[in-house]
Every structure is written in C-alpha cells, then in structure tokens.
Design an enzyme around this catalytic site. Structure first.
Site, short mmCIF file in Angstrom:
data_model
loop_
_atom_site.label_atom_id
_atom_site.label_comp_id
_atom_site.label_asym_id
_atom_site.label_seq_id
_atom_site.Cartn_x
_atom_site.Cartn_y
_atom_site.Cartn_z
N LYS A 32 14.56 34.65 -33.17
CA LYS A 32 14.97 33.51 -32.49
C LYS A 32 15.06 32.20 -33.49
O LYS A 32 14.67 32.54 -34.50
CB LYS A 32 13.60 32.95 -31.84
CG LYS A 32 13.66 33.85 -30.16
CD LYS A 32 12.74 33.63 -29.26
CE LYS A 32 12.94 34.63 -28.11
NZ LYS A 32 11.89 33.98 -27.02
N TYR A 78 19.13 34.05 -20.46
CA TYR A 78 17.96 33.67 -19.82
C TYR A 78 18.13 33.24 -18.24
O TYR A 78 17.32 32.60 -17.59
CB TYR A 78 17.12 32.64 -20.42
CG TYR A 78 16.38 33.12 -21.89
CD1 TYR A 78 15.40 34.33 -21.65
CD2 TYR A 78 16.58 32.79 -23.18
CE1 TYR A 78 14.84 34.67 -22.57
CE2 TYR A 78 16.04 33.40 -24.17
CZ TYR A 78 15.21 34.27 -24.13
OH TYR A 78 14.31 34.81 -25.03
N PHE A 81 10.36 25.77 -17.76
CA PHE A 81 10.43 25.75 -19.15
C PHE A 81 11.99 26.02 -19.64
O PHE A 81 12.33 26.04 -20.55
CB PHE A 81 9.43 26.52 -20.01
CG PHE A 81 9.52 28.06 -19.38
CD1 PHE A 81 10.58 28.95 -20.06
CD2 PHE A 81 8.55 28.53 -18.59
CE1 PHE A 81 10.71 30.41 -19.50
CE2 PHE A 81 8.59 29.77 -18.28
CZ PHE A 81 9.62 30.64 -18.59
N ARG A 125 8.44 46.11 -27.45
CA ARG A 125 7.54 45.24 -26.67
C ARG A 125 6.34 45.28 -27.21
O ARG A 125 5.54 44.09 -27.35
CB ARG A 125 7.46 45.55 -25.24
CG ARG A 125 8.95 45.50 -24.59
CD ARG A 125 9.23 44.07 -24.32
NE ARG A 125 8.59 43.23 -23.27
CZ ARG A 125 8.78 42.18 -22.63
NH1 ARG A 125 10.09 41.38 -23.15
NH2 ARG A 125 7.94 41.38 -21.98
N THR A 137 3.86 37.40 -24.81
CA THR A 137 4.69 36.22 -24.81
C THR A 137 3.92 35.08 -25.49
O THR A 137 4.61 34.38 -26.56
CB THR A 137 4.97 35.78 -23.68
OG1 THR A 137 5.54 36.96 -22.85
CG2 THR A 137 6.23 34.73 -23.36
N ARG A 162 4.48 38.34 -32.97
CA ARG A 162 3.92 37.03 -32.59
C ARG A 162 2.73 36.59 -33.17
O ARG A 162 2.57 35.49 -33.38
CB ARG A 162 4.19 37.17 -30.95
CG ARG A 162 5.65 36.93 -30.49
CD ARG A 162 5.75 37.43 -29.02
NE ARG A 162 7.03 37.20 -28.49
CZ ARG A 162 7.68 37.51 -27.33
NH1 ARG A 162 6.80 38.38 -26.53
NH2 ARG A 162 8.70 37.33 -27.00
N ASN A 201 8.35 31.71 -30.19
CA ASN A 201 7.66 32.96 -30.05
C ASN A 201 8.55 33.94 -31.11
O ASN A 201 8.16 35.18 -30.91
CB ASN A 201 7.19 33.33 -29.03
CG ASN A 201 8.07 33.70 -28.03
OD1 ASN A 201 9.36 33.58 -28.29
ND2 ASN A 201 7.73 34.17 -26.68
N HIS A 204 12.82 38.10 -29.22
CA HIS A 204 13.09 38.78 -27.94
C HIS A 204 13.00 39.99 -27.84
O HIS A 204 13.89 40.56 -28.91
CB HIS A 204 14.28 38.00 -27.40
CG HIS A 204 14.80 38.78 -26.04
ND1 HIS A 204 14.30 38.57 -24.80
CD2 HIS A 204 15.75 39.87 -26.05
CE1 HIS A 204 14.86 39.70 -24.06
NE2 HIS A 204 15.87 40.16 -24.79
N GLU A 252 22.25 43.42 -21.92
CA GLU A 252 22.22 42.50 -23.09
C GLU A 252 22.94 43.00 -24.29
O GLU A 252 23.36 42.18 -24.83
CB GLU A 252 20.42 42.24 -23.37
CG GLU A 252 19.83 41.48 -22.18
CD GLU A 252 18.08 41.57 -22.36
OE1 GLU A 252 17.80 41.05 -21.45
OE2 GLU A 252 17.79 42.06 -23.40
#
Ligand code: ATP
Ligand code: MG
Length: 137
Positions: A9, A49, A57, A85, A91, A102, A112, A115, A126
């Site tokens: 990100k 998203y 948010f 993950r 998250t 993270r 964070n 993704h 995706e």
C-alpha cells in the site's frame, strides 16, 4: 500450489520499505510471480474495495489507496492465500502477532502496509483486475 493477490500500500512506497516487505514475503516461501508498481485510480480503488462501500471508513480507504504509488503482486506457494494472511497479521497492527508484516511495519489500521486476498476465489478475481496472464511468470 496456489496464488494470491497482494498490494504493498502507499504507506509502504512512501516509507521506501517495499524491499523489506518483499523479504518477509519470500522468507515465508511465497514466490513473487507477478509485480508492478502503479498509481491506482479512484475508480480502481472503489471497485477493488467495493465490498466495503457502506462502511464508515470507505472514503478514507479510497483516499489512502490513491494517495501514492502501490505495488501490485501475484504470490504463489503452498496455501498461498492463508499463508499470506498469516504473514500479514491482523488488520489492526496493534493486534497483529510478533513477526508479522503489520506488527513490524504498520502504523495504523488504516495505513496497514499490505493487502492480501481473503479466499482463493477472490484472489482469482483480484489478480484478473490488475494482471494479464502473460505477465505472471
Ligand atoms: P485487506 O482487505 O486490505 O487485505 P483486511 O482483509 O485485513 O485487509 P478488511 O476488513 O478487508 O481487512 O478491510 C480492508 C481495509 O480497510 C483494511 O486493510 C484497512 O486498510 C481498512 N480498514 C479496515 N477497518 C478499518 C477501520 N476501522 N478504520 C480505517 N480503515 C479500516
Ligand atoms: Mg480484506
């Protein structure tokens, strides 16, 4: 073997830590088989998203994801979806386990760092949003 979709990100590109994050990814036996640095358009971020569009948010999330370059990736490995993950961590970085991306790198739940797809089915969707089959090698 399985594939998952990853995004480094804007907080990762801003802080110049994409190589450090990739080292954690590779250290977890995930292979980066597709990778491109892009600027996400507002439309791309809103589509990507879309499941969160009713969340409070959402606006902030789209702003953040378009605030700077991102690195989109295809990761391959055994149980790649679940493994990534796990490597990403929770998250909210405050709740992420020691050693996760993270926990190590992220400053807030909004920013964070990474993704990762939450299912193999979503991973395929995706990946197709950002990669042509010929660019995954
Ligand atoms: P991602 O989908 O980015 O991999 P995730 O699956 O861990 O993350 P989601 O619940 O899908 O988490 O939320 C998507 C993203 O929205 C989060 O990664 C985070 O950037 C942002 N987000 C989630 N909850 C909040 C919140 N309470 N406040 C601000 N941003 C949030
Ligand atoms: Mg998610």
């Amino acid at each position: 073997t399985e594939r998952t979709f990853s995004i480094l990100k804007p907080d990762a590109t801003r802080r110049n830590i994409t190589g450090a994050v990739n080292a954690v990814i590779e250290g977890a036996d995930l292979r980066i088989v597709g990778q491109r640095r892009i600027r996400m358009s507002r439309a791309q971020a809103e589509t990507f998203y879309g499941v969160h569009k009713e969340r409070p948010f959402f606006g902030e999330l789209v702003e953040f994801m378009t605030s700077g370059p991102v690195v989109v990736q295809v990761l391959e490995g055994e149980n790649a979806v679940a493994r990534y993950r796990e490597v990403m961590g929770a998250t909210n970085p405050a709740q992420a386990a020691e050693g996760t991306i993270r926990k190590t790198f992220s400053e807030s739940v909004g920013e964070n760092t990474v993704h990762g797809s939450d299912s193999a089915e979503n991973a395929a969707i995706e990946i197709a949003q950002f990669f042509q089959a010929s660019d995954i090698v």
